[in-house]
Design a protein around this motif. Sequence first.
Motif, PDB file in Angstrom:
ATOM      1  N   LEU A 175      36.300  36.230  55.556  1.00 28.18           N
ATOM      2  CA  LEU A 175      37.667  36.743  55.620  1.00 28.18           C
ATOM      3  C   LEU A 175      38.112  37.323  54.288  1.00 28.18           C
ATOM      4  O   LEU A 175      38.857  38.310  54.242  1.00 28.18           O
ATOM      5  CB  LEU A 175      38.615  35.620  56.048  1.00 28.18           C
ATOM      6  N   ILE A 176      37.658  36.717  53.181  1.00 29.23           N
ATOM      7  CA  ILE A 176      38.080  37.179  51.848  1.00 29.23           C
ATOM      8  C   ILE A 176      36.974  37.965  51.148  1.00 29.23           C
ATOM      9  O   ILE A 176      37.074  38.261  49.958  1.00 29.23           O
ATOM     10  CB  ILE A 176      38.536  35.995  50.972  1.00 29.23           C
ATOM     11  N   ASN A 177      35.911  38.269  51.877  1.00 35.08           N
ATOM     12  CA  ASN A 177      34.821  39.135  51.405  1.00 35.08           C
ATOM     13  C   ASN A 177      33.997  38.514  50.283  1.00 35.08           C
ATOM     14  O   ASN A 177      33.823  39.104  49.216  1.00 35.08           O
ATOM     15  CB  ASN A 177      35.347  40.507  50.967  1.00 35.08           C
ATOM     16  N   THR A 178      33.488  37.322  50.535  1.00 32.91           N
ATOM     17  CA  THR A 178      32.433  36.781  49.684  1.00 32.91           C
ATOM     18  C   THR A 178      31.359  36.182  50.585  1.00 32.91           C
ATOM     19  O   THR A 178      31.669  35.442  51.525  1.00 32.91           O
ATOM     20  CB  THR A 178      32.954  35.713  48.705  1.00 32.91           C
ATOM     21  N   GLY A 219      35.454  30.380  41.252  1.00 32.74           N
ATOM     22  CA  GLY A 219      34.500  31.284  40.640  1.00 32.74           C
ATOM     23  C   GLY A 219      33.551  30.594  39.678  1.00 32.74           C
ATOM     24  O   GLY A 219      33.583  29.365  39.505  1.00 32.74           O
ATOM     25  N   PRO A 220      32.692  31.369  39.016  1.00 31.03           N
ATOM     26  CA  PRO A 220      31.641  30.823  38.149  1.00 31.03           C
ATOM     27  C   PRO A 220      32.139  29.897  37.046  1.00 31.03           C
ATOM     28  O   PRO A 220      31.399  29.005  36.624  1.00 31.03           O
ATOM     29  CB  PRO A 220      30.993  32.083  37.569  1.00 31.03           C
ATOM     30  N   TYR A 221      33.371  30.099  36.559  1.00 27.40           N
ATOM     31  CA  TYR A 221      33.888  29.238  35.488  1.00 27.40           C
ATOM     32  C   TYR A 221      33.824  27.766  35.877  1.00 27.40           C
ATOM     33  O   TYR A 221      33.630  26.891  35.024  1.00 27.40           O
ATOM     34  CB  TYR A 221      35.327  29.633  35.166  1.00 27.40           C
ATOM     35  N   ILE A 269      37.913  39.255  47.432  1.00 28.33           N
ATOM     36  CA  ILE A 269      37.426  38.530  46.256  1.00 28.33           C
ATOM     37  C   ILE A 269      36.634  39.457  45.342  1.00 28.33           C
ATOM     38  O   ILE A 269      36.765  39.412  44.109  1.00 28.33           O
ATOM     39  CB  ILE A 269      36.548  37.334  46.674  1.00 28.33           C
ATOM     40  N   ALA A 270      35.812  40.299  45.933  1.00 27.52           N
ATOM     41  CA  ALA A 270      34.970  41.201  45.142  1.00 27.52           C
ATOM     42  C   ALA A 270      35.801  42.205  44.359  1.00 27.52           C
ATOM     43  O   ALA A 270      35.379  42.683  43.299  1.00 27.52           O
ATOM     44  CB  ALA A 270      33.981  41.928  46.061  1.00 27.52           C
ATOM     45  N   ASP A 271      36.979  42.525  44.849  1.00 30.83           N
ATOM     46  CA  ASP A 271      37.844  43.493  44.183  1.00 30.83           C
ATOM     47  C   ASP A 271      38.670  42.844  43.067  1.00 30.83           C
ATOM     48  O   ASP A 271      38.781  43.384  41.970  1.00 30.83           O
ATOM     49  CB  ASP A 271      38.776  44.136  45.212  1.00 30.83           C
ATOM     50  N   ILE A 272      39.233  41.678  43.350  1.00 30.07           N
ATOM     51  CA  ILE A 272      40.112  41.010  42.385  1.00 30.07           C
ATOM     52  C   ILE A 272      39.327  40.104  41.439  1.00 30.07           C
ATOM     53  O   ILE A 272      39.654  39.990  40.253  1.00 30.07           O
ATOM     54  CB  ILE A 272      41.206  40.196  43.110  1.00 30.07           C
ATOM     55  N   GLU A 273      38.317  39.421  41.960  1.00 28.09           N
ATOM     56  CA  GLU A 273      37.504  38.481  41.191  1.00 28.09           C
ATOM     57  C   GLU A 273      38.349  37.430  40.467  1.00 28.09           C
ATOM     58  O   GLU A 273      38.264  37.264  39.239  1.00 28.09           O
ATOM     59  CB  GLU A 273      36.613  39.218  40.181  1.00 28.09           C
ATOM     60  N   PRO A 274      39.169  36.690  41.192  1.00 34.52           N
ATOM     61  CA  PRO A 274      39.947  35.629  40.549  1.00 34.52           C
ATOM     62  C   PRO A 274      39.037  34.474  40.152  1.00 34.52           C
ATOM     63  O   PRO A 274      37.913  34.343  40.661  1.00 34.52           O
ATOM     64  CB  PRO A 274      40.918  35.205  41.650  1.00 34.52           C
ATOM     65  N   ASP A 275      39.516  33.635  39.277  1.00 37.53           N
ATOM     66  CA  ASP A 275      38.753  32.440  38.932  1.00 37.53           C
ATOM     67  C   ASP A 275      38.925  31.367  39.994  1.00 37.53           C
ATOM     68  O   ASP A 275      38.032  30.539  40.186  1.00 37.53           O
ATOM     69  CB  ASP A 275      39.195  31.935  37.559  1.00 37.53           C
ATOM     70  N   ALA A 276      40.063  31.388  40.667  1.00 39.36           N
ATOM     71  CA  ALA A 276      40.285  30.480  41.785  1.00 39.36           C
ATOM     72  C   ALA A 276      41.319  31.073  42.726  1.00 39.36           C
ATOM     73  O   ALA A 276      42.233  31.787  42.305  1.00 39.36           O
ATOM     74  CB  ALA A 276      40.742  29.108  41.299  1.00 39.36           C
ATOM     75  N   LEU A 277      41.145  30.784  44.010  1.00 38.04           N
ATOM     76  CA  LEU A 277      42.087  31.182  45.054  1.00 38.04           C
ATOM     77  C   LEU A 277      42.268  29.975  45.961  1.00 38.04           C
ATOM     78  O   LEU A 277      41.290  29.435  46.478  1.00 38.04           O
ATOM     79  CB  LEU A 277      41.542  32.360  45.866  1.00 38.04           C
ATOM     80  N   LEU A 298      47.796  42.273  41.642  1.00 34.70           N
ATOM     81  CA  LEU A 298      46.729  41.395  41.173  1.00 34.70           C
ATOM     82  C   LEU A 298      45.619  42.157  40.465  1.00 34.70           C
ATOM     83  O   LEU A 298      44.979  41.632  39.555  1.00 34.70           O
ATOM     84  CB  LEU A 298      46.146  40.608  42.351  1.00 34.70           C
ATOM     85  N   LYS A 299      45.408  43.392  40.867  1.00 31.51           N
ATOM     86  CA  LYS A 299      44.351  44.190  40.236  1.00 31.51           C
ATOM     87  C   LYS A 299      44.673  44.408  38.750  1.00 31.51           C
ATOM     88  O   LYS A 299      43.821  44.198  37.874  1.00 31.51           O
ATOM     89  CB  LYS A 299      44.234  45.538  40.952  1.00 31.51           C
ATOM     90  N   ARG A 300      45.888  44.830  38.454  1.00 36.29           N
ATOM     91  CA  ARG A 300      46.285  45.063  37.059  1.00 36.29           C
ATOM     92  C   ARG A 300      46.379  43.753  36.276  1.00 36.29           C
ATOM     93  O   ARG A 300      46.017  43.692  35.097  1.00 36.29           O
ATOM     94  CB  ARG A 300      47.626  45.801  37.013  1.00 36.29           C
ATOM     95  N   ILE A 301      46.857  42.713  36.951  1.00 30.22           N
ATOM     96  CA  ILE A 301      46.947  41.420  36.280  1.00 30.22           C
ATOM     97  C   ILE A 301      45.555  40.903  35.933  1.00 30.22           C
ATOM     98  O   ILE A 301      45.323  40.371  34.842  1.00 30.22           O
ATOM     99  CB  ILE A 301      47.714  40.411  37.160  1.00 30.22           C
ATOM    100  N   ARG A 302      44.603  41.092  36.855  1.00 31.69           N
ATOM    101  CA  ARG A 302      43.222  40.676  36.583  1.00 31.69           C
ATOM    102  C   ARG A 302      42.643  41.454  35.397  1.00 31.69           C
ATOM    103  O   ARG A 302      41.974  40.878  34.518  1.00 31.69           O
ATOM    104  CB  ARG A 302      42.363  40.901  37.822  1.00 31.69           C
ATOM    105  N   GLU A 303      42.915  42.747  35.346  1.00 33.71           N
ATOM    106  CA  GLU A 303      42.425  43.557  34.222  1.00 33.71           C
ATOM    107  C   GLU A 303      43.002  43.060  32.900  1.00 33.71           C
ATOM    108  O   GLU A 303      42.294  42.976  31.890  1.00 33.71           O
ATOM    109  CB  GLU A 303      42.802  45.026  34.447  1.00 33.71           C
TER     110      GLU A 303
END
Length: 391
Positions: free
Chosen positions: A73-76, A235-237, A207-215, A178-183
């Motif tokens: 659903l969240i694309n991972t 995420g990996p962290y 997920i692949a677009d935003i790549e948050p550390d957690a959702l 979220l895209k700009r905030i992630r950047e």
Amino acid sequence: MQSILNHKLVCQRDQFFIPNDVAYLNCAYMSPSSKRVDDVGQKALMLKRFPYQITAQDFFDNVSKLRSAFGNLINTIDSDRIAVIPSVSYGLSSVANNIRIGKGDNIIMAHEQFPSNVYTWKSLAQKSGADLLTVKPPLDTDNRGKQWNERILEAIDQNTKLVAISNVHWADGTLFDLKRIRERTREVDTLLVIDGTQSVGALPFDIADIEPDALVCAGYKWLTGPYSIGLAYYGPYFDDKEPIEENWINRKESEDFANLVNYQDEYKPKALRYSVGEQSNFVLVPMLLEAIIQLKEWGIENIQSYCTELMSTPIAELQDLGCKIEDGEYRGNHLIGARLPEHLQLEQLTNELVKRKIYVSIRGDAIRISTNIYNHAEDLNRLVDCIRDLS
């Protein structure tokens, strides 16, 4: 069943139990169960009558399917990054438990976030000596969402260790970029943690677009599942960090029941270590799984498109009545806040809504209107007529 992506959805009210005389415009409070989810829950509840039919494999199979369905659903494709949680606060506590932060550092969050996404960081700041910075929106309603986003970006600096935010604000539906905030968080090497409870399931999230550390997501709102179960992506962290509880099922080789007395120091990989104890919940897990399968069949893009079309005329009519609503670019159309004109008494409106069986939430000086694919135009017409009659 394949998703009906890019096909226009029609109202799915017949898939739910909502009476015809009820205008339920409050999915952001709690979604109704669909008939399919309800049926799965009833069958699952009966299973406890016959515990000898529950096998060791049953502790893992539906959980695995649920994690895969949510990942899809969240694309991972990496379902090992998905944990089963009982609540948003639980999922956020796993984040707070594994952050290195101290005096001179800061945590950024938006003003008036949902309490579960505040208390966790307030406690962390108090214990660590870090500063908790709340970014308020402008008082002016013109370009409010745009200015609020800009203020958040400006607040993030070299001392920021965590940005905790939602995709849409739970009270008024303001959409955060979220895209700009992630950047920006990447520029200063800080974590981005997202509460997706009021968006995932009704607004596309990648997920692949935003790549948050957690959702983290509660399951009982836009995922249309039951209460007391949710899902989280880490995420990996967080791959080698510590969970907040020690339960048997999150340890390596826990599938081998005969070998459980040979205690394991090693956790399961990635996010699997963060799942709650008794994650195999034989009632809630299959219900949430069925809910997500159904959402996938409808298509999240289609759900958002349905809500956008459904709300277009009512939004214009409410604005004509003096209500202030966020600009289209900075709102999710499944959840909006309509700030009432000063002459309209909130208490009087609330009483009238109850009389007319119109269900919304009151948040501050705004009414929160949250629609889904079980709503039809008449639900919104009744709400607009109620406000018009009192204006």
